[in-house]
Design an enzyme around this catalytic site. Structure first.
Site, short mmCIF file in Angstrom:
data_model
loop_
_atom_site.label_atom_id
_atom_site.label_comp_id
_atom_site.label_asym_id
_atom_site.label_seq_id
_atom_site.Cartn_x
_atom_site.Cartn_y
_atom_site.Cartn_z
N SER A 122 3.33 -2.22 10.20
CA SER A 122 4.78 -2.24 10.39
C SER A 122 5.41 -3.60 10.05
O SER A 122 6.38 -4.00 10.68
CB SER A 122 5.15 -1.81 11.82
OG SER A 122 4.71 -0.47 12.05
N GLY A 159 2.78 -1.25 4.21
CA GLY A 159 2.82 0.17 3.88
C GLY A 159 4.25 0.63 3.66
O GLY A 159 4.83 0.46 2.59
N GLY A 160 4.85 1.20 4.69
CA GLY A 160 6.19 1.79 4.60
C GLY A 160 7.21 0.92 3.89
O GLY A 160 7.92 1.40 2.98
N GLU A 193 -6.95 4.54 8.04
CA GLU A 193 -6.73 5.97 7.74
C GLU A 193 -7.96 6.58 7.11
O GLU A 193 -8.27 7.75 7.34
CB GLU A 193 -5.48 6.12 6.84
CG GLU A 193 -4.21 5.87 7.63
CD GLU A 193 -3.04 5.33 6.80
OE1 GLU A 193 -3.08 5.43 5.56
OE2 GLU A 193 -2.09 4.81 7.43
N GLY A 236 2.25 2.17 10.68
CA GLY A 236 3.16 3.30 10.51
C GLY A 236 3.87 3.71 11.79
O GLY A 236 4.50 4.76 11.84
N HIS A 287 -9.75 0.99 5.17
CA HIS A 287 -8.45 1.20 5.81
C HIS A 287 -8.63 2.16 6.98
O HIS A 287 -9.40 3.11 6.89
CB HIS A 287 -7.45 1.76 4.79
CG HIS A 287 -6.04 1.75 5.30
ND1 HIS A 287 -5.59 2.68 6.19
CD2 HIS A 287 -5.02 0.90 5.08
CE1 HIS A 287 -4.33 2.40 6.49
NE2 HIS A 287 -3.95 1.33 5.83
N ASN A 326 0.86 -1.18 0.00
CA ASN A 326 0.00 0.00 0.00
C ASN A 326 0.90 1.23 0.00
O ASN A 326 1.50 1.56 1.02
CB ASN A 326 -0.90 -0.04 1.25
CG ASN A 326 -1.74 1.20 1.43
OD1 ASN A 326 -1.84 2.04 0.52
ND2 ASN A 326 -2.36 1.32 2.59
N TRP A 327 0.98 1.89 -1.16
CA TRP A 327 1.91 3.03 -1.28
C TRP A 327 1.35 4.30 -0.64
O TRP A 327 2.04 5.29 -0.50
CB TRP A 327 2.25 3.28 -2.76
CG TRP A 327 3.09 2.19 -3.38
CD1 TRP A 327 3.45 0.99 -2.81
CD2 TRP A 327 3.66 2.19 -4.70
NE1 TRP A 327 4.22 0.27 -3.69
CE2 TRP A 327 4.37 0.96 -4.85
CE3 TRP A 327 3.65 3.09 -5.76
CZ2 TRP A 327 5.06 0.65 -6.04
CZ3 TRP A 327 4.33 2.77 -6.93
CH2 TRP A 327 5.03 1.56 -7.06
N LYS A 328 0.07 4.29 -0.32
CA LYS A 328 -0.59 5.46 0.31
C LYS A 328 -0.34 6.72 -0.54
O LYS A 328 -0.23 6.61 -1.76
CB LYS A 328 -0.12 5.62 1.76
CG LYS A 328 -0.26 4.31 2.55
CD LYS A 328 -0.10 4.48 4.04
CE LYS A 328 -0.23 3.13 4.72
NZ LYS A 328 -0.19 3.20 6.17
N GLU A 369 -5.44 -5.18 10.53
CA GLU A 369 -4.45 -4.11 10.70
C GLU A 369 -4.72 -3.38 12.01
O GLU A 369 -5.53 -2.44 12.05
CB GLU A 369 -4.56 -3.12 9.53
CG GLU A 369 -4.25 -3.73 8.19
CD GLU A 369 -3.60 -2.70 7.26
OE1 GLU A 369 -2.54 -3.00 6.72
OE2 GLU A 369 -4.15 -1.61 7.11
P1 PGA Z 1 2.66 0.20 7.58
O1 PGA Z 1 1.21 0.37 6.91
O2 PGA Z 1 3.24 -1.09 7.02
O3 PGA Z 1 3.43 1.40 7.15
O4 PGA Z 1 2.46 0.12 9.04
C1 PGA Z 1 0.36 -0.73 6.71
C2 PGA Z 1 -0.95 -0.25 6.12
O5 PGA Z 1 -1.43 0.82 6.51
O6 PGA Z 1 -1.55 -0.93 5.27
#
Ligand code: PGA
Length: 254
Positions: A209, A230-231, A93, A169, A91, A9-11, A163
């Site tokens: 993470s 994500g990251g 966010e 994050g 998600h 997930n590049w966000k 998640e």
């Molecule tokens: P993260 O994000 O790996 O940076 O914690 C995961 C996600 O939000 O899908």
């Protein structure tokens, strides 16, 4: 049997030029695998990434209506036409910053399935919810609300991602035991509601993470069928290393 899925997930990262470079680096780094590798890039490079053809591509969001007066939104038919095979729904966010509710999540899941786009349904508790206990009821409640009205065949075509909000994050990963506990509870809930056969077909991912260092431990768990990353997905070598780990731990090298 269900798929093992490694999803990035590049966000809201990478300009189109940067994203195209990242994609090329990824093409060079990814090991051969029979697992499903998916990326969720920003919309602007979705078509480009889909045409590159070496990974599945998904959208980070969608609207549940097919078209209409919804300024700034994109519909599933639009996304599908440019190559989106999947879509992230619910998600944390989006729940937190963009007023995504259980009800809009439910509508988006149903709309995605109707358009043959695979929904990746995200569920997860916050830290206060975990500390108060009752987090298993909370996440299975999110699952119940999101899947309301669907039959087992539709549920089989849905991917679930656990998640925990406190791990996204933050660099704080759930332990493999914590993640397994919740993923098993989600599968148990699916089995109770839709039958064992359906529950065994649904891929349940962990996200929060996940990185090259902790991936093996998480992926060794029987109810964790992959990761939503994500990251670490913005670093091609690291993402590739997680895919390699999945090959080692779950089988799947080609
Ligand atoms: P993260 O994000 O790996 O940076 O914690 C995961 C996600 O939000 O899908």
């Amino acid at each position: 049997m269900r798929n093992v899925i490694l999803a990035g997930n590049w966000k809201m990262n990478e300009t189109p030029a940067q994203a195209r470079r990242l994609l090329e680096q990824l093409r060079e780094s990814l090991p051969k695998t029979s697992h499903e590798v998916v990326i969720f890039p920003p919309y602007l490079v979705l078509e480009h990434a889909a045409k590159a053809g070496f990974v599945k591509v998904g959208a980070q969001n969608c609207h549940f209506e097919e078209k209409g007066a919804f300024t700034g939104e994109l519909s599933l038919p639009m996304l599908r036409e440019v190559g989106a095979a999947c879509v992230l729904v619910g998600h944390s966010e989006r729940r937190q910053y963009f007023a995504e509710t259980d009800e809009t999540v439910r509508k988006k899941i149903a709309a995605a399935l109707a358009q043959d786009v695979t929904p990746f349904l995200c569920v997860g508790e916050t830290l206060p919810q975990r500390e108060a206990g009752g987090y298993l009821e909370f996440v299975t409640g999110q699952l119940e609300a999101a899947l309301a009205g669907l039959d087992g065949e539709a549920v089989k075509r849905t991917v679930v991602a656990y998640e925990p909000v406190w791990a996204i994050g933050t660099g704080v990963t759930a332990t493999a035991e914590q993640a397994q506990e919740v993923c098993a509870a989600l599968r148990g809930w699916l089995a109770d509601r839709y039958g064992k056969e359906v529950a065994q077909e649904v891929s349940i991912l962990y996200g929060g993470s996940m990185n090259a260092k902790n991936a093996a431990e998480l992926l060794k768990k029987p109810d964790i069928d992959g990761g939503l990353i994500g990251g670490a997905s913005l670093k091609p070598e690291e993402f590739a290393s997680i895919v390699k780990t999945a090959n080692e731990v779950k089988g799947g090298a080609r």
